[in-house]
Design a protein around this motif. Structure first.
Motif, PDB file in Angstrom:
ATOM      1  N   SER A  26      24.978  35.158  -1.609  1.00 51.78           N
ATOM      2  CA  SER A  26      26.368  35.097  -2.069  1.00 51.78           C
ATOM      3  C   SER A  26      26.569  35.893  -3.355  1.00 51.78           C
ATOM      4  CB  SER A  26      26.834  33.656  -2.217  1.00 51.78           C
ATOM      5  OG  SER A  26      26.105  32.983  -3.214  1.00 51.78           O
ATOM      6  N   SER A  27      25.515  36.087  -4.149  1.00 53.04           N
ATOM      7  CA  SER A  27      25.653  36.870  -5.385  1.00 53.04           C
ATOM      8  C   SER A  27      25.896  38.351  -5.104  1.00 53.04           C
ATOM      9  CB  SER A  27      24.404  36.705  -6.264  1.00 53.04           C
ATOM     10  OG  SER A  27      23.317  37.470  -5.778  1.00 53.04           O
ATOM     11  N   PHE A  28      25.651  38.798  -3.885  1.00 50.08           N
ATOM     12  CA  PHE A  28      25.850  40.200  -3.523  1.00 50.08           C
ATOM     13  C   PHE A  28      27.324  40.555  -3.292  1.00 50.08           C
ATOM     14  CE2 PHE A  28      21.432  40.055  -1.351  1.00 50.08           C
ATOM     15  CZ  PHE A  28      20.791  40.273  -2.562  1.00 50.08           C
ATOM     16  N   GLU A  49      37.333  34.872   9.902  1.00 51.47           N
ATOM     17  CA  GLU A  49      37.365  35.576   8.631  1.00 51.47           C
ATOM     18  C   GLU A  49      37.040  34.601   7.506  1.00 51.47           C
ATOM     19  OE1 GLU A  49      41.052  37.717   8.274  1.00 51.47           O
ATOM     20  OE2 GLU A  49      40.313  39.282   9.629  1.00 51.47           O
ATOM     21  N   VAL A  50      36.041  34.948   6.727  1.00 52.42           N
ATOM     22  CA  VAL A  50      35.631  34.154   5.578  1.00 52.42           C
ATOM     23  C   VAL A  50      35.986  34.988   4.354  1.00 52.42           C
ATOM     24  CG1 VAL A  50      33.716  32.944   4.475  1.00 52.42           C
ATOM     25  CG2 VAL A  50      33.724  33.236   6.969  1.00 52.42           C
ATOM     26  N   ARG A  51      36.929  34.484   3.549  1.00 54.44           N
ATOM     27  CA  ARG A  51      37.458  35.267   2.423  1.00 54.44           C
ATOM     28  C   ARG A  51      37.076  34.669   1.080  1.00 54.44           C
ATOM     29  NH1 ARG A  51      41.280  38.991   3.731  1.00 54.44           N
ATOM     30  NH2 ARG A  51      42.049  38.890   5.865  1.00 54.44           N
ATOM     31  N   GLY A  52      36.636  35.530   0.184  1.00 52.67           N
ATOM     32  CA  GLY A  52      36.333  35.132  -1.186  1.00 52.67           C
ATOM     33  C   GLY A  52      34.907  34.627  -1.332  1.00 52.67           C
ATOM     34  N   ARG A  53      34.354  34.858  -2.524  1.00 52.67           N
ATOM     35  CA  ARG A  53      32.955  34.509  -2.752  1.00 52.67           C
ATOM     36  C   ARG A  53      32.684  33.018  -2.598  1.00 52.67           C
ATOM     37  NH1 ARG A  53      29.749  36.239  -7.940  1.00 52.67           N
ATOM     38  NH2 ARG A  53      30.869  38.129  -7.474  1.00 52.67           N
ATOM     39  N   ALA A  55      34.082  30.814  -0.528  1.00 56.58           N
ATOM     40  CA  ALA A  55      33.976  30.520   0.906  1.00 56.58           C
ATOM     41  C   ALA A  55      32.734  31.165   1.508  1.00 56.58           C
ATOM     42  CB  ALA A  55      35.238  30.984   1.642  1.00 56.58           C
ATOM     43  N   ILE A  56      32.385  32.358   1.035  1.00 55.08           N
ATOM     44  CA  ILE A  56      31.195  33.049   1.531  1.00 55.08           C
ATOM     45  C   ILE A  56      29.935  32.289   1.104  1.00 55.08           C
ATOM     46  CG2 ILE A  56      29.842  35.187   1.327  1.00 55.08           C
ATOM     47  CD1 ILE A  56      32.645  36.648   1.216  1.00 55.08           C
ATOM     48  N   THR A  57      29.948  31.726  -0.091  1.00 60.33           N
ATOM     49  CA  THR A  57      28.820  30.902  -0.544  1.00 60.33           C
ATOM     50  C   THR A  57      28.634  29.709   0.381  1.00 60.33           C
ATOM     51  OG1 THR A  57      29.079  31.589  -2.851  1.00 60.33           O
ATOM     52  CG2 THR A  57      27.918  29.501  -2.456  1.00 60.33           C
TER      53      THR A  57
END
Length: 120
Positions: A26-28, A49-53, A55-57
């Motif tokens: 997620s840091s990438f 769709e996964v938006r924003g860090r 949610a991606i984390t």
């Protein structure tokens, strides 16, 4: 514990995925990044769709918490674009194959598209 921010490289992605390090993965990503997932449940006309860090984390934490192995087989980098293939296996023998394309902006992942298939 904070994960040190590392440059986004094929080797760094391989290390994070194969070691199931969701924090490093997620840091990438850029704060406003988008991950698009295409599979049997999320067809091209309606991808997940996964938006924003944040949610991606959550997305990576879920994947990395699963009892399965991950192997990055191939990675290719050209300018601000990357692609890699990934093979995964669950303990029951179920296999998953994934190919991902990445677009970088200012050294962070801005967009990623993942196409995956499972054994059925």
């Amino acid at each position: 514990m904070l994960t040190e921010t590392k440059p986004v490289t094929g080797a760094a992605i391989k290390h994070a995925i194969e070691n199931r390090d969701g924090r490093m993965l997620s840091s990438f990503y850029a704060d406003d990044a988008l991950v698009r997932v295409i599979d049997r449940n999320n067809p091209p006309s309606k991808p997940r769709e996964v938006r924003g860090r944040a949610a991606i984390t959550t997305f990576w934490d879920d994947i990395c918490s699963r009892a399965m192995t991950h192997r990055v087989d191939t990675s290719i980098t050209e300018d601000d674009r990357m692609a890699f293939t990934q093979s995964c296996a669950y303990p029951d023998g179920t296999k998953v194959f994934c190919i991902a394309t990445i677009e970088l902006k200012d050294g962070r992942i801005a967009e990623q598209t993942v196409v995956q298939a499972w054994d059925e």
